[in-house]
Write an enzyme that holds these catalytic residues in place. Structure first.
Site, PDB file in Angstrom:
ATOM      1  N   HIS A  76      16.024  25.332  46.320  1.00 24.97           N
ATOM      2  CA  HIS A  76      15.829  26.748  46.036  1.00 24.97           C
ATOM      3  C   HIS A  76      16.492  27.620  47.102  1.00 24.97           C
ATOM      4  O   HIS A  76      16.672  27.200  48.248  1.00 24.97           O
ATOM      5  CB  HIS A  76      14.348  27.072  45.949  1.00 24.97           C
ATOM      6  CG  HIS A  76      13.691  26.496  44.735  1.00 24.97           C
ATOM      7  ND1 HIS A  76      12.387  26.762  44.404  1.00 24.97           N
ATOM      8  CD2 HIS A  76      14.168  25.689  43.757  1.00 24.97           C
ATOM      9  CE1 HIS A  76      12.082  26.144  43.279  1.00 24.97           C
ATOM     10  NE2 HIS A  76      13.150  25.473  42.876  1.00 24.97           N
ATOM     11  N   GLU A  78      15.384  30.219  48.753  1.00 31.44           N
ATOM     12  CA  GLU A  78      14.538  30.462  49.920  1.00 31.44           C
ATOM     13  C   GLU A  78      14.534  29.246  50.837  1.00 31.44           C
ATOM     14  O   GLU A  78      14.579  29.377  52.062  1.00 31.44           O
ATOM     15  CB  GLU A  78      13.094  30.758  49.478  1.00 31.44           C
ATOM     16  CG  GLU A  78      12.956  31.876  48.477  1.00 31.44           C
ATOM     17  CD  GLU A  78      12.924  31.406  47.030  1.00 31.44           C
ATOM     18  OE1 GLU A  78      12.109  31.941  46.257  1.00 31.44           O
ATOM     19  OE2 GLU A  78      13.708  30.507  46.664  1.00 31.44           O
TER      20      GLU A  78
END
Length: 145
Positions: A76, A78
């Site tokens: 991901h 993040e």
């Protein structure tokens, strides 16, 4: 001429970062900022050196958004931004993470341990547990409309 506020400014940068995504479902970008300075960026895609979903297709095709993360080959946005900070010895303690999409619970747990103090996102994501985790950890969450 209207000058954007800092949240809008950094969110726009996160949107540009998202254009590098190799995910077929969601193009997500993240920017970690501390004291008005960009520390790292990240977008969702396969781990370094591995084939991308663009090349092999999506293993989560037909799976409802927000479910079965273990099937996904992508890291991901993040997570990649936090990993970049770790690789380069940059502290994320006290930073703000800007993300084009609401974080999932996996990313929320990483943000808590990375001592991110604020999360700003634009698009929703079907993971209420993530928002509960961030709230319990005392992390400020802001959704830009």
């Amino acid at each position: 001429m209207d000058r954007p506020g800092l949240d809008e400014y950094f969110m726009e940068i996160a949107s540009v970062v998202a254009t590098r995504s190799t995910c077929l479902r969601h193009k997500v970008g993240a920017v970690i900022v501390k004291e008005k300075r960009i520390l790292t960026t990240g977008y969702n895609g396969a781990p370094t050196g591995l084939p991308h979903c663009l090349d092999l297709g999506c293993r989560r095709e037909g799976v409802e958004s927000g479910h079965r993360h273990e099937l996904c080959r992508a890291v991901h946005a993040e997570q990649n931004a936090i990993i970049q900070a770790a690789l380069h010895g940059v502290s994320t303690a006290g930073a703000t993470l800007y993300c084009t999409h609401q974080p999932c619970v996996l990313c929320a747990k990483m943000m808590i341990n990375a001592k991110i103090c604020r999360v700003v996102y634009r698009h929703g994501y079907p993971d209420e547990e993530a928002l509960r985790f961030l709230e319990l950890a005392g992390i400020e969450v802001c959704r830009l409309e």
